[in-house]
Design a protein around this motif. Sequence first.
Motif, mmCIF file in Angstrom:
data_model
loop_
_atom_site.group_PDB
_atom_site.id
_atom_site.type_symbol
_atom_site.label_atom_id
_atom_site.label_comp_id
_atom_site.label_asym_id
_atom_site.label_seq_id
_atom_site.Cartn_x
_atom_site.Cartn_y
_atom_site.Cartn_z
ATOM 1 N N THR A 64 0.842 -1.199 0.000
ATOM 2 C CA THR A 64 0.000 0.000 0.000
ATOM 3 C C THR A 64 0.875 1.246 0.000
ATOM 4 N N PHE B 257 10.661 2.690 -5.041
ATOM 5 C CA PHE B 257 10.280 1.421 -5.654
ATOM 6 C C PHE B 257 9.749 0.476 -4.585
ATOM 7 N N ALA C 74 9.693 -2.398 -2.663
ATOM 8 C CA ALA C 74 10.644 -3.479 -2.334
ATOM 9 C C ALA C 74 9.949 -4.582 -1.544
ATOM 10 N N SER D 253 1.554 -4.557 3.325
ATOM 11 C CA SER D 253 2.602 -3.786 3.990
ATOM 12 C C SER D 253 2.324 -2.319 3.802
ATOM 13 N N GLY D 254 2.635 -1.560 4.857
ATOM 14 C CA GLY D 254 2.381 -0.124 4.872
ATOM 15 C C GLY D 254 1.009 0.174 5.440
ATOM 16 N N GLY D 255 0.878 1.386 5.933
ATOM 17 C CA GLY D 255 -0.424 1.832 6.427
ATOM 18 C C GLY D 255 -0.881 1.150 7.697
ATOM 19 N N SER E 272 0.311 1.874 10.791
ATOM 20 C CA SER E 272 0.346 2.661 12.025
ATOM 21 C C SER E 272 -0.818 3.651 12.048
ATOM 22 N N ARG F 206 6.916 -2.317 15.312
ATOM 23 C CA ARG F 206 5.967 -1.946 16.348
ATOM 24 C C ARG F 206 4.533 -1.865 15.855
ATOM 25 N N LEU G 190 1.502 -5.646 7.824
ATOM 26 C CA LEU G 190 2.908 -5.457 8.184
ATOM 27 C C LEU G 190 3.285 -3.989 8.095
HETATM 28 N N1 LIG Z 1 4.657 9.500 14.721
HETATM 29 C C1 LIG Z 1 5.072 8.262 14.521
HETATM 30 N N2 LIG Z 1 5.437 7.906 13.288
HETATM 31 C C2 LIG Z 1 5.858 6.655 13.063
HETATM 32 C C3 LIG Z 1 5.935 5.732 14.144
HETATM 33 C C4 LIG Z 1 5.535 6.160 15.433
HETATM 34 O O1 LIG Z 1 5.561 5.391 16.398
HETATM 35 N N3 LIG Z 1 5.090 7.426 15.564
HETATM 36 N N4 LIG Z 1 6.408 4.478 13.899
HETATM 37 C C5 LIG Z 1 7.306 4.348 12.783
HETATM 38 C C6 LIG Z 1 7.579 2.962 12.534
HETATM 39 S S1 LIG Z 1 8.536 2.177 13.671
HETATM 40 C C7 LIG Z 1 7.164 2.329 11.410
HETATM 41 S S2 LIG Z 1 7.614 0.695 11.099
HETATM 42 C C8 LIG Z 1 6.349 2.981 10.425
HETATM 43 C C9 LIG Z 1 5.208 2.048 10.023
HETATM 44 O O2 LIG Z 1 4.372 2.724 9.242
HETATM 45 P P1 LIG Z 1 3.286 2.093 8.317
HETATM 46 O O3 LIG Z 1 3.175 0.637 8.489
HETATM 47 O O4 LIG Z 1 2.054 2.867 8.504
HETATM 48 O O5 LIG Z 1 3.912 2.261 6.880
HETATM 49 P P2 LIG Z 1 4.014 3.512 5.957
HETATM 50 O O6 LIG Z 1 3.886 4.756 6.749
HETATM 51 O O7 LIG Z 1 3.108 3.296 4.837
HETATM 52 O O8 LIG Z 1 5.498 3.334 5.485
HETATM 53 C C10 LIG Z 1 6.605 3.373 6.343
HETATM 54 C C11 LIG Z 1 7.875 3.506 5.492
HETATM 55 O O9 LIG Z 1 8.054 2.361 4.701
HETATM 56 C C12 LIG Z 1 8.110 2.687 3.316
HETATM 57 N N5 LIG Z 1 7.433 1.662 2.524
HETATM 58 C C13 LIG Z 1 6.119 1.382 2.605
HETATM 59 N N6 LIG Z 1 5.806 0.398 1.730
HETATM 60 C C14 LIG Z 1 6.965 0.060 1.112
HETATM 61 C C15 LIG Z 1 7.283 -0.887 0.106
HETATM 62 N N7 LIG Z 1 6.320 -1.689 -0.415
HETATM 63 N N8 LIG Z 1 8.552 -0.992 -0.314
HETATM 64 C C16 LIG Z 1 9.515 -0.164 0.217
HETATM 65 N N9 LIG Z 1 9.265 0.728 1.178
HETATM 66 C C17 LIG Z 1 8.005 0.863 1.624
HETATM 67 C C18 LIG Z 1 7.394 3.994 3.231
HETATM 68 O O10 LIG Z 1 7.704 4.736 2.111
HETATM 69 C C19 LIG Z 1 7.813 4.658 4.528
HETATM 70 O O11 LIG Z 1 9.101 5.225 4.398
HETATM 71 O O12 LIG Z 1 5.826 4.181 10.899
HETATM 72 C C20 LIG Z 1 6.805 5.029 11.513
HETATM 73 N N10 LIG Z 1 6.223 6.274 11.791
#
Ligand SMILES: Nc1nc2c(c(=O)[nH]1)N[C@H]1C(S)=C(S)[C@@H](COP(=O)(O)OP(=O)(O)OC[C@H]3O[C@@H](n4cnc5c(N)ncnc54)[C@H](O)[C@@H]3O)O[C@H]1N2
Length: 421
Positions: free
Chosen positions: A203, A220, A222, A268-270, A272, A300, A315
């Motif tokens: 996502t 991209f 990943a 994966s993503g979205g 939190s 987390r 995830l």
């Molecule tokens: N204010 C806060 N912000 C965040 C916290 C928090 O506790 N307070 N936790 C951080 C942690 S730890 C994580 S893990 C991430 C998890 O966030 P989400 O699951 O909602 O994911 P996104 O926000 O959509 O993305 C996070 C990060 O990963 C990259 N991403 C997403 N999908 C892909 C993919 N398919 N391939 C490669 N990279 C991907 C995305 O661009 C973001 O950089 O939240 C933190 N924030």
Amino acid sequence: MRSPLTPPPLTNDCFALPAGTHWTPVDEALADLKARLRPVVGQETVPLGAALDRVLAEDVAALRANPPQANSAVDGYGMRHADVVDGPQSLPLVEGRSAAGDPFSSVVPEGYAIRILTGATIPEGVDTVILQEDVSTDGKAIAFHGPLKKGANTRRAGEDVDAGQTILRAGQRLGPAELALAAATGVGALPVRKRLRVAVVSTGDELADAGGAARADQIFDANRPMLLAMVKRFGFEAVDLGRAPDNRLALKGFLDDAAEAADLILTSGGASAGDEDHLAALLNESGAMALWRMAIKPGRPLALGVWQGTPVFGLPGNPVAAMVCTLIFARPAMGVMAGEGWLSPQALQVPAAFEKNKKPGRREYLRARLRNGRAEVFKSEGSGRISGLSWAEGLVELPDGEMQVRDGSLVTFYPYASFGL
Ligand SMILES: Nc1nc2c(c(=O)[nH]1)N[C@H]1C(S)=C(S)[C@@H](COP(=O)(O)OP(=O)(O)OC[C@H]3O[C@@H](n4cnc5c(N)ncnc54)[C@H](O)[C@@H]3O)O[C@H]1N2
Ligand code: MOO
């Protein structure tokens, strides 16, 4: 100007656990998963050639003993042990021989020896075999030194497996060794579980597919190639559902399709609580969100829920967190659903080649590898540093409590292979 808002204390640690939130310990989440999940796949019978990496659905018994008849373990000469004396001696040879697939058809008379080859059936009148290297012969008789042990160099019928003995257990993963055992005991087809189907969805509007065009602000995707490959390595069927945009209605459509096409959904993503974290919001709205905030680093925000009866692992987007959560939570869950049972990866206790003051309150996984029997960890714990996943050959697990790791402290190391990767 004075603001009516009061700022909270600065945590300066994105992993600090804010007061008042329940952070689920890893073991509690695992126990919860274990209690909720059941095998969901049916079964079918497949020939050995199609059974690699499948999960056995029922216990299987040997149709025939291994070996089926007593045979020789070496190339040599067979005789009665009663004819062997202590010291030098010779015995005349009978005409003919016993070879694998071409047994001697009559009885070896008392006081005679017979030429016998490895794997050949032991003829009647023979109970002991001498190695050809320990014999001199002119083709008519053999000379050798006694004593010999009764039964030397022979293999008893059924000494490995008896007919009717259980050779493989339901839930076992079929590898080359299991296929060899089935074949050796006459079993040519096996009852296996149908493959667990696992749908993978990424996502995020920031994602583009590698190999295609991407705007400067895009990254991209990943996670999707990684997760699809992990599912395949685990021996399950990976269903690629592509990328969902940051739009609640569209994501809902993806989840509907995934629930239709698969037994389990990995997104994966979205996961939190950000403005665009629609997956967690949807699972919450549908009332089927079971667990969300885990006391784990990385990973987390892991959303565990159910969509139209199909379990969903939401995830975290960060690739390192996505991989760790898949290994720690999704892999054992997939095992149960696939009929394999709950798998606990085998860990090694090894000395650390690093130092770290670990804070209490969460379990931590570090990208690690073994060099000279010691665990080295990747230079950064950044959850977006995908290069570290590839640098590593496994994970170091640090316990929920506080821990001062010093050079040489024993730490728990899980090779990637222990998860089936
Ligand atoms: N204010 C806060 N912000 C965040 C916290 C928090 O506790 N307070 N936790 C951080 C942690 S730890 C994580 S893990 C991430 C998890 O966030 P989400 O699951 O909602 O994911 P996104 O926000 O959509 O993305 C996070 C990060 O990963 C990259 N991403 C997403 N999908 C892909 C993919 N398919 N391939 C490669 N990279 C991907 C995305 O661009 C973001 O950089 O939240 C933190 N924030
Ligand atoms: O839980 Mo998030 O795991 O680090 O990046």
